[in-house]
Design a protein around this motif. Structure first.
Motif, short mmCIF file in Angstrom:
data_model
loop_
_atom_site.label_atom_id
_atom_site.label_comp_id
_atom_site.label_asym_id
_atom_site.label_seq_id
_atom_site.Cartn_x
_atom_site.Cartn_y
_atom_site.Cartn_z
N UNK A 168 0.86 -1.18 0.00
CA UNK A 168 0.00 0.00 0.00
C UNK A 168 0.90 1.22 0.00
N UNK A 169 0.72 2.06 -0.99
CA UNK A 169 1.57 3.27 -1.02
C UNK A 169 0.70 4.50 -1.29
N UNK A 170 1.34 5.61 -1.21
CA UNK A 170 0.61 6.88 -1.41
C UNK A 170 1.41 8.01 -0.80
N UNK A 203 -4.36 -12.20 9.17
CA UNK A 203 -3.99 -11.03 8.37
C UNK A 203 -2.97 -10.20 9.16
N UNK A 204 -1.90 -9.87 8.50
CA UNK A 204 -0.86 -9.06 9.16
C UNK A 204 -0.74 -7.72 8.45
N UNK A 205 -0.90 -6.65 9.22
CA UNK A 205 -0.78 -5.30 8.66
C UNK A 205 0.55 -4.72 9.12
N UNK A 206 1.32 -4.23 8.18
CA UNK A 206 2.65 -3.72 8.54
C UNK A 206 2.80 -2.29 8.03
N UNK A 207 3.16 -1.40 8.96
CA UNK A 207 3.30 0.01 8.59
C UNK A 207 4.78 0.37 8.47
N UNK A 208 5.25 0.52 7.25
CA UNK A 208 6.64 0.92 6.94
C UNK A 208 7.65 0.19 7.83
N UNK A 209 7.65 -1.10 7.72
CA UNK A 209 8.45 -1.92 8.63
C UNK A 209 9.96 -1.72 8.48
N UNK A 210 10.43 -1.57 7.28
CA UNK A 210 11.89 -1.55 7.08
C UNK A 210 12.48 -0.14 7.03
N UNK A 211 11.71 0.82 7.48
CA UNK A 211 12.16 2.22 7.42
C UNK A 211 13.44 2.45 8.23
N UNK A 216 -0.52 -7.15 4.38
CA UNK A 216 -0.74 -5.85 3.77
C UNK A 216 0.29 -4.91 4.37
N UNK A 217 1.18 -4.39 3.53
CA UNK A 217 2.22 -3.53 4.12
C UNK A 217 2.32 -2.19 3.41
N UNK A 218 2.57 -1.19 4.23
CA UNK A 218 2.73 0.17 3.72
C UNK A 218 4.20 0.37 3.39
N UNK A 219 4.47 0.89 2.21
CA UNK A 219 5.86 1.14 1.85
C UNK A 219 5.95 2.26 0.82
N UNK A 220 7.10 2.96 0.84
CA UNK A 220 7.37 3.98 -0.16
C UNK A 220 8.47 3.50 -1.10
#
Lengths: 216, 256
Positions: A36-38, A154-162, A188-192
């Motif tokens: 998921x990005x944005x 379900x695993x939600x990950x918010x910018x894990x490797x930042x 589902x993971x958030x990443x840039x």
């Protein structure tokens, strides 16, 4: 047959006059890794909070395995884990081990149940370090392990490797892949990071103009 | 039932680990307790010989009553440290999680209360026998159950109005004075005496003093606070659920 485990239907969310989602729709397939990005403030973390039941939508519905989580938040609590991107979230004076033991007791698990993940994420040497003295990278790994204690679907990950170094990044990527293949988790993971997204995910969703756009 | 016991147990584990990681605070807390007793003992000795016995039971009751708002601090700290995200992720309702947390805190509180009583017996000439101690444990648990509605309302207030703790401290202090913690309510102006008789705490404190000081069990004094508590309990749960839903809507559950 494709099973959709997260279905978002006509979701609208705003904080006061600030809109985050307007009539947004999206679905995420079971046992996939979705990125998921944005842009900043586009609503990525808000979406994770909505799916995990920490926020309620203003209108519209979020279904997890056909359960409307606005009406059945307990189902979200049982099936979804949220790995946050924060330097907080654990008891600062307690060591990493004490924090994990506390969570294991609360979930009726033993510390041995999380030992394989501790080994995999190389956290063994830091277990007796108080949380407040731990580096951001260590805290990130602790968040990931703690999210796995409840055996989520379900695993939600918010910018894990930042905040982690490149070697640790690879270890985390390997674990995420293993969680999908061996433990059949939907992630589902958030990443840039475009490279991270391309190498890891099956599906890529962007948030644009308060709506979800499927890229891949 | 076992799963709830495990949840309480996990919170007790966390409480004990936290207490021992703040060793200095732990020592200071008991020093403060001792100094507080010394000061009151000195002032009471200037008034009358038996006044300290009267005040001791008032202070004991005040401690029990103020424990009913202990979740306020817990929620505040959980919001500060963002640990609310891990505790509220447990597969139980937020109400159950807070209640189990409160049970854990009450277990620790009973030990602290016992230390307070032992201090008073050892150093301040308070005469209590084993029967009294057993009675006090039951009385404490009873009072905490009767005021569970206050625990729930104060927790809701902490979510709803940020930095609301001073309001609750003010309310608790007024309740202490009006219930007769420091001096008999008969010395209060008539209008304040009328307010005193409306407070359930006044009756509970009278029951405590009658039982310990006069060995007279006046069960009729428990009627009003019990009815009061059981009527307000379901209302407080409704308030809590309303506040929780509101916080989840506006996204301020974890923000202090």
């Amino acid at each position: 047959m494709i099973n959709e485990c997260i279905v978002v239907s006509s979701l609208s969310k705003n904080f006061g006059k600030l809109p985050v989602f307007l009539n947004a729709n999206v679905s995420i397939e079971e046992n996939t890794i979705t990125a998921l990005s944005g842009k900043n403030s586009s609503g990525k973390t808000t979406f994770l909070k909505l799916v995990s039941g920490f926020l309620l939508p203003c209108s519209g519905k979020i279904f997890i395995y056909n359960q409307d989580i606005s009406k059945n938040r307990m189902f979200a609590k049982k099936t979804v884990s949220f790995t946050m991107n924060t330097d907080y979230g654990f008891y600062p004076q307690l060591t990493l081990k004490e924090n994990l033991v506390f969570l294991c007791k609360a979930y009726n698990k033993t510390f041995n149940d999380v030992s394989p993940f501790i080994e995999k994420l190389n956290l063994k040497d830091f277990l007796n370090t108080p949380f407040f003295l731990s580096s951001s990278g260590i805290k990130t790994r602790l968040w990931l392990i703690s999210s796995l204690i409840k055996n989520p679907k379900i695993l939600l990950i918010d910018e894990l490797t930042k905040s982690v170094d490149s070697e640790s990044k690879q270890i985390i990527y390997d674990l995420i892949k293993e969680l999908k293949t061996k433990y059949k988790l939907t992630i589902l993971f958030v990443s840039h990071d475009v490279n991270e997204i391309k190498s890891l995910c099956d599906q890529w969703i962007k948030i644009e103009n308060y709506k979800f756009v499927k890229i891949k | 039932m076992t799963k709830y016991f495990n949840l309480v147990n996990s919170f007790i584990y966390k409480e004990i680990k936290t207490i021992f990681s703040y060793k200095f605070h732990f020592v200071i807390k008991f020093l403060f307790l001792l100094v507080q007793l010394i000061i009151f003992y000195y002032f009471c000795s200037l008034i009358s010989k038996d006044y300290f016995k009267f005040l001791f039971l008032g202070l004991l009751f005040s401690k029990i009553f103020s424990h009913t708002t202990t979740l306020l601090e817990t929620i505040k700290q959980d919001q500060f440290a963002q640990t609310i995200y891990i505790t509220f992720s447990f597969p139980y309702s937020e109400f159950t999680i807070l209640l189990c947390n409160f049970c854990a805190k009450t277990t620790i509180f009973l030990i602290e209360l016992l230390i307070f009583i032992i201090f008073s017996i050892l150093f301040f000439n308070i005469k209590l026998n084993l029967q009294h101690l057993i009675f006090l444990i039951f009385f404490t648990i009873y009072t905490i159950i009767i005021f569970l509605w206050y625990t729930i309302v104060s927790s809701s207030l902490t979510f709803l109005i940020k930095k609301s703790e001073h309001l609750l401290y003010l309310i608790n202090s007024l309740i202490d004075i009006l219930s007769g913690v420091y001096f008999p309510i008969s010395v209060l102006p008539p209008i304040l005496q009328n307010i005193s008789y409306l407070l359930p705490t006044t009756y509970l404190l009278s029951f405590l003093r009658n039982t310990i000081s006069q060995s007279k069990i006046t069960y009729e004094l428990l009627f009003y606070p019990t009815i009061f508590g059981f009527i307000l309990l379901p209302i407080s749960i409704l308030i809590f659920n309303f506040v929780l839903k509101r916080m989840l809507k506006i996204g301020r559950l974890a923000i202090y």
